[in-house]
Scaffold this motif. Structure first.
Motif, PDB file in Angstrom:
ATOM      1  N   MET A   7       0.847  -1.196   0.000  1.00  0.00           N
ATOM      2  CA  MET A   7       0.000   0.000   0.000  1.00  0.00           C
ATOM      3  C   MET A   7       0.882   1.245   0.000  1.00  0.00           C
ATOM      4  O   MET A   7       1.879   1.309   0.721  1.00  0.00           O
ATOM      5  CB  MET A   7      -0.910   0.002   1.239  1.00  0.00           C
ATOM      6  N   GLU A   8       0.507   2.222  -0.811  1.00  0.00           N
ATOM      7  CA  GLU A   8       1.291   3.444  -0.910  1.00  0.00           C
ATOM      8  C   GLU A   8       1.195   4.243   0.386  1.00  0.00           C
ATOM      9  O   GLU A   8       0.138   4.349   1.003  1.00  0.00           O
ATOM     10  CB  GLU A   8       0.783   4.291  -2.078  1.00  0.00           C
ATOM     11  N   THR A   9       2.320   4.797   0.823  1.00  0.00           N
ATOM     12  CA  THR A   9       2.368   5.553   2.064  1.00  0.00           C
ATOM     13  C   THR A   9       1.634   6.876   1.915  1.00  0.00           C
ATOM     14  O   THR A   9       1.803   7.592   0.936  1.00  0.00           O
ATOM     15  CB  THR A   9       3.829   5.817   2.469  1.00  0.00           C
ATOM     16  N   MET A  10       0.808   7.199   2.908  1.00  0.00           N
ATOM     17  CA  MET A  10       0.115   8.483   2.931  1.00  0.00           C
ATOM     18  C   MET A  10       1.089   9.571   3.358  1.00  0.00           C
ATOM     19  O   MET A  10       1.859   9.400   4.300  1.00  0.00           O
ATOM     20  CB  MET A  10      -1.048   8.413   3.926  1.00  0.00           C
ATOM     21  N   ASN A  11       1.061  10.688   2.657  1.00  0.00           N
ATOM     22  CA  ASN A  11       1.879  11.836   3.019  1.00  0.00           C
ATOM     23  C   ASN A  11       1.015  12.918   3.652  1.00  0.00           C
ATOM     24  O   ASN A  11      -0.155  13.082   3.299  1.00  0.00           O
ATOM     25  CB  ASN A  11       2.577  12.408   1.784  1.00  0.00           C
ATOM     26  N   HIS A  12       1.621  13.648   4.579  1.00  0.00           N
ATOM     27  CA  HIS A  12       0.972  14.796   5.199  1.00  0.00           C
ATOM     28  C   HIS A  12       1.762  16.045   4.813  1.00  0.00           C
ATOM     29  O   HIS A  12       2.998  16.031   4.814  1.00  0.00           O
ATOM     30  CB  HIS A  12       0.951  14.655   6.722  1.00  0.00           C
ATOM     31  N   PHE A  13       1.040  17.115   4.489  1.00  0.00           N
ATOM     32  CA  PHE A  13       1.675  18.360   4.069  1.00  0.00           C
ATOM     33  C   PHE A  13       1.123  19.525   4.877  1.00  0.00           C
ATOM     34  O   PHE A  13      -0.023  19.490   5.346  1.00  0.00           O
ATOM     35  CB  PHE A  13       1.405  18.634   2.587  1.00  0.00           C
ATOM     36  N   LEU A  14       1.940  20.557   4.997  1.00  0.00           N
ATOM     37  CA  LEU A  14       1.515  21.811   5.615  1.00  0.00           C
ATOM     38  C   LEU A  14       1.571  22.901   4.563  1.00  0.00           C
ATOM     39  O   LEU A  14       2.596  23.085   3.894  1.00  0.00           O
ATOM     40  CB  LEU A  14       2.434  22.182   6.780  1.00  0.00           C
ATOM     41  N   THR A  15       0.472  23.628   4.402  1.00  0.00           N
ATOM     42  CA  THR A  15       0.442  24.702   3.421  1.00  0.00           C
ATOM     43  C   THR A  15      -0.353  25.878   3.974  1.00  0.00           C
ATOM     44  O   THR A  15      -1.047  25.762   4.990  1.00  0.00           O
ATOM     45  CB  THR A  15      -0.134  24.207   2.080  1.00  0.00           C
ATOM     46  N   SER A  16      -0.239  27.015   3.316  1.00  0.00           N
ATOM     47  CA  SER A  16      -0.875  28.225   3.828  1.00  0.00           C
ATOM     48  C   SER A  16      -1.594  28.960   2.703  1.00  0.00           C
ATOM     49  O   SER A  16      -1.378  28.694   1.517  1.00  0.00           O
ATOM     50  CB  SER A  16       0.167  29.150   4.469  1.00  0.00           C
ATOM     51  N   TYR A  17      -2.435  29.896   3.100  1.00  0.00           N
ATOM     52  CA  TYR A  17      -3.199  30.686   2.136  1.00  0.00           C
ATOM     53  C   TYR A  17      -3.566  32.011   2.794  1.00  0.00           C
ATOM     54  O   TYR A  17      -3.425  32.190   4.013  1.00  0.00           O
ATOM     55  CB  TYR A  17      -4.468  29.932   1.705  1.00  0.00           C
ATOM     56  N   GLN A  18      -4.047  32.947   1.994  1.00  0.00           N
ATOM     57  CA  GLN A  18      -4.474  34.252   2.503  1.00  0.00           C
ATOM     58  C   GLN A  18      -5.990  34.261   2.648  1.00  0.00           C
ATOM     59  O   GLN A  18      -6.711  34.128   1.655  1.00  0.00           O
ATOM     60  CB  GLN A  18      -4.037  35.368   1.555  1.00  0.00           C
ATOM     61  N   PRO A  19      -6.501  34.439   3.865  1.00  0.00           N
ATOM     62  CA  PRO A  19      -7.956  34.411   4.054  1.00  0.00           C
ATOM     63  C   PRO A  19      -8.609  35.743   3.694  1.00  0.00           C
ATOM     64  O   PRO A  19      -7.972  36.802   3.692  1.00  0.00           O
ATOM     65  CB  PRO A  19      -8.103  34.119   5.546  1.00  0.00           C
ATOM     66  N   LEU A  20      -9.886  35.668   3.423  1.00  0.00           N
ATOM     67  CA  LEU A  20     -10.661  36.849   3.049  1.00  0.00           C
ATOM     68  C   LEU A  20     -10.588  37.936   4.118  1.00  0.00           C
ATOM     69  O   LEU A  20     -10.505  39.131   3.815  1.00  0.00           O
ATOM     70  CB  LEU A  20     -12.112  36.421   2.810  1.00  0.00           C
ATOM     71  N   VAL A  21     -10.589  37.533   5.373  1.00  0.00           N
ATOM     72  CA  VAL A  21     -10.639  38.480   6.481  1.00  0.00           C
ATOM     73  C   VAL A  21      -9.356  39.298   6.622  1.00  0.00           C
ATOM     74  O   VAL A  21      -9.325  40.298   7.353  1.00  0.00           O
ATOM     75  CB  VAL A  21     -10.940  37.727   7.802  1.00  0.00           C
ATOM     76  N   ALA A  22      -8.306  38.937   5.902  1.00  0.00           N
ATOM     77  CA  ALA A  22      -7.009  39.591   6.075  1.00  0.00           C
ATOM     78  C   ALA A  22      -6.936  40.991   5.474  1.00  0.00           C
ATOM     79  O   ALA A  22      -6.021  41.746   5.796  1.00  0.00           O
ATOM     80  CB  ALA A  22      -5.902  38.718   5.483  1.00  0.00           C
ATOM     81  N   SER A  23      -7.865  41.351   4.596  1.00  0.00           N
ATOM     82  CA  SER A  23      -7.799  42.665   3.947  1.00  0.00           C
ATOM     83  C   SER A  23      -9.091  43.443   4.179  1.00  0.00           C
ATOM     84  O   SER A  23     -10.150  42.863   4.442  1.00  0.00           O
ATOM     85  CB  SER A  23      -7.568  42.509   2.439  1.00  0.00           C
ATOM     86  N   LYS A  24      -9.001  44.770   4.032  1.00  0.00           N
ATOM     87  CA  LYS A  24     -10.203  45.589   4.215  1.00  0.00           C
ATOM     88  C   LYS A  24     -11.224  45.291   3.127  1.00  0.00           C
ATOM     89  O   LYS A  24     -12.440  45.296   3.385  1.00  0.00           O
ATOM     90  CB  LYS A  24      -9.849  47.069   4.234  1.00  0.00           C
ATOM     91  N   GLU A  25     -10.755  44.993   1.902  1.00  0.00           N
ATOM     92  CA  GLU A  25     -11.683  44.630   0.833  1.00  0.00           C
ATOM     93  C   GLU A  25     -12.397  43.317   1.169  1.00  0.00           C
ATOM     94  O   GLU A  25     -13.598  43.173   0.931  1.00  0.00           O
ATOM     95  CB  GLU A  25     -10.937  44.487  -0.493  1.00  0.00           C
ATOM     96  N   GLY A  26     -11.640  42.382   1.725  1.00  0.00           N
ATOM     97  CA  GLY A  26     -12.240  41.118   2.125  1.00  0.00           C
ATOM     98  C   GLY A  26     -13.255  41.281   3.238  1.00  0.00           C
ATOM     99  O   GLY A  26     -14.321  40.653   3.229  1.00  0.00           O
ATOM    100  N   ARG A  27     -12.950  42.137   4.192  1.00  0.00           N
ATOM    101  CA  ARG A  27     -13.891  42.359   5.296  1.00  0.00           C
ATOM    102  C   ARG A  27     -15.170  43.024   4.799  1.00  0.00           C
ATOM    103  O   ARG A  27     -16.265  42.737   5.301  1.00  0.00           O
ATOM    104  CB  ARG A  27     -13.213  43.177   6.401  1.00  0.00           C
ATOM    105  N   ARG A  28     -15.046  43.889   3.786  1.00  0.00           N
ATOM    106  CA  ARG A  28     -16.252  44.464   3.184  1.00  0.00           C
ATOM    107  C   ARG A  28     -17.082  43.372   2.513  1.00  0.00           C
ATOM    108  O   ARG A  28     -18.316  43.376   2.604  1.00  0.00           O
ATOM    109  CB  ARG A  28     -15.871  45.546   2.168  1.00  0.00           C
ATOM    110  N   ALA A  29     -16.409  42.446   1.822  1.00  0.00           N
ATOM    111  CA  ALA A  29     -17.119  41.348   1.158  1.00  0.00           C
ATOM    112  C   ALA A  29     -17.819  40.457   2.177  1.00  0.00           C
ATOM    113  O   ALA A  29     -18.960  40.022   1.965  1.00  0.00           O
ATOM    114  CB  ALA A  29     -16.138  40.529   0.315  1.00  0.00           C
TER     115      ALA A  29
END
Length: 209
Positions: free
Chosen positions: A1-23
């Motif tokens: 059976m193929e080994t499962m890998n775990h990864f850590l990744t990141s992203y920019q959330p909507l709440v991070a900007s004033k435009e996002g908070r307006r949305a």
């Protein structure tokens, strides 16, 4: 059976900007969805989707069925905590790997599920600008922004459909610098998402408890 890998990744959330908070306010959007005109990943889909529109060849091409990706926000000042920190938003397990966005679109349609916004096919336009955290400064028009995503899809056409093992888009768990150091011994870079150990994954997953 193929080994499962775990990864850590990141992203920019909507709440991070004033435009996002307006949305968020105008359209009652979850604050911790991705900020862009094609959510990457699209946490709101019944089968959250991961593509190469953000990191090109650095992440999506490396994922296989069974792999788990833990998503944290970029570090920032988010509501409800007095210091700069991360939020642990999701753990997504890849259940289907599609060679193309068209193949993925047909599968989502067979499931009776709306296409995720990061599925780049003709019948699935990007979100309107007022649903985003604002257009990046290096794009003069919305068409240029979406065009950059389309170019990345042509170069890396796979799409990963996932099950959400953990998901919190309204008030995700706080991850402080102290917690990050206790888990990893350092603050790991995520521009090229690293593999993490199962014990590190479980330490992050436990924060949803």
């Amino acid at each position: 059976m193929e080994t499962m890998n775990h990864f850590l990744t990141s992203y920019q959330p909507l709440v991070a900007s004033k435009e996002g908070r307006r949305a968020i306010e105008a359209y009652d959007l979850p604050p911790y969805v991705d900020y862009s005109c094609r959510r990457e990943p699209d946490f709101e889909s019944r089968y959250p989707s991961i593509t190469a529109i953000c990191r090109a060849s650095k992440f999506a091409p490396r994922l296989r069925e069974g792999d788990i990706a833990v998503y944290i926000t970029k570090k920032g000042m988010y509501p409800g905590h007095p210091e700069s920190h991360w939020r642990v938003t999701a753990a997504l397990k890849v259940i289907r790997r599609f060679a193309s966005h068209r193949d993925a679109a047909e599968w989502y349609e067979r499931q009776g599920v709306a296409l995720p916004s990061n599925c780049v096919v003709r019948e699935n336009p990007p979100l309107d600008l007022d649903h985003t955290g604002g257009r990046p400064r290096n794009f003069r028009t919305d068409a240029q922004w979406d065009g950059a995503y389309r170019k990345r899809v042509r170069e890396n056409p796979m799409l990963l459909a996932c099950d959400a093992l953990h998901l919190e888009l309204d008030a995700p768990p706080v991850l402080t610098s102290e917690c990050m150091l206790a888990t990893f011994g350092k603050v790991p870079g995520t521009q090229t998402p690293p593999r993490i150990t199962r014990s590190q994954y479980l330490a992050l997953a436990d924060r949803f408890s």
